[in-house]
Design an enzyme around this catalytic site. Structure first.
Site, short mmCIF file in Angstrom:
data_model
loop_
_atom_site.label_atom_id
_atom_site.label_comp_id
_atom_site.label_asym_id
_atom_site.label_seq_id
_atom_site.Cartn_x
_atom_site.Cartn_y
_atom_site.Cartn_z
N GLN A 51 0.82 -1.22 0.00
CA GLN A 51 0.00 0.00 0.00
C GLN A 51 0.85 1.26 0.00
O GLN A 51 0.34 2.35 -0.26
CB GLN A 51 -0.92 0.02 1.22
CG GLN A 51 -2.05 -1.00 1.14
CD GLN A 51 -2.96 -0.87 2.32
OE1 GLN A 51 -2.69 -1.40 3.40
NE2 GLN A 51 -4.07 -0.15 2.15
N LEU A 90 -7.59 1.81 3.30
CA LEU A 90 -6.93 3.10 3.06
C LEU A 90 -6.60 3.30 1.58
O LEU A 90 -6.41 4.43 1.14
CB LEU A 90 -5.64 3.20 3.89
CG LEU A 90 -5.83 3.29 5.42
CD1 LEU A 90 -4.47 3.26 6.11
CD2 LEU A 90 -6.61 4.53 5.81
ZN ZN Z 1 -6.59 -2.32 2.89
#
Ligand code: ZN
Length: 181
Positions: A51, A90
């Site tokens: 991420q 997120l």
């Molecule tokens: Zn996630």
């Protein structure tokens, strides 16, 4: 420590299976500290390395004081039961959907000292562990909501983007008093 920018749905690294970590060294420890800092800044309960653009099997989970875990090469070794609850990510901000997960999991992983740990989780901890380990395999929560709901969530996401094209969200503190502006 430094804040990392977060990759959003559409960034190829989110779909890339992550690489096993061969050695837990100072570089890995510094990276784990960055993940914790970025997770806290973003008010998340977990964050995976891909991420922030790093395809390695490293994630952090934090669901409260005393329940913060660095997960290096994590593996789910036990699962039990099943529970459906709302989830977000997120990397897909402001999009939520109900995801069925195991109610209890046991995860084996190395911590930031390279020590093998066994983490047992139920409720939110179980959910966060499964969500983060999915990330390391290139799987997002929208892949687990069923094809119809998935299409609807992707449409919502595209609409919320309002024509924006980048896939990286900078982690920058809001200027003081921005909420009054
Ligand atoms: Zn996630």
């Amino acid at each position: 420590m430094s804040l990392r920018n977060i990759h959003l749905l559409g960034s190829p690294v989110l779909r890339q299976p992550s690489e096993h970590v061969a050695k837990v060294d100072d570089q890995v420890r510094a990276f784990v500290a960055d993940l914790f800092e970025t997770m806290d800044f973003s008010k998340g309960v977990g964050l995976a390395a891909n991420q922030v653009g790093v395809a390695k099997r490293i994630a952090v989970v934090g669901i409260g004081e005393g329940e913060r875990y660095a997960l290096i090469n994590p593996v789910i070794v036990e699962r039990e039961g099943s529970v459906k609850e709302e989830e977000g990510c997120l990397s897909i901000p402001d999009i939520y959907g109900d995801v069925e997960r195991s109610a209890r999991v046991v995860v084996e992983a190395l911590d930031e000292r390279g020590t093998r740990r066994r983490i047992e989780g139920t409720a939110l901890l179980a959910r966060a562990l499964q969500h983060e380990i999915d990330h390391l395999d290139g799987i997002l929560f929208i892949d687990r909501v069923g094809p119809f709901k998935r299409r609807s969530l992707v449409r919502q996401w595209e609409k919320s983007r309002k024509g924006k094209t980048g896939f990286i969200k900078e982690s920058i503190a809001e200027p003081e008093g921005a909420d009054q502006a």
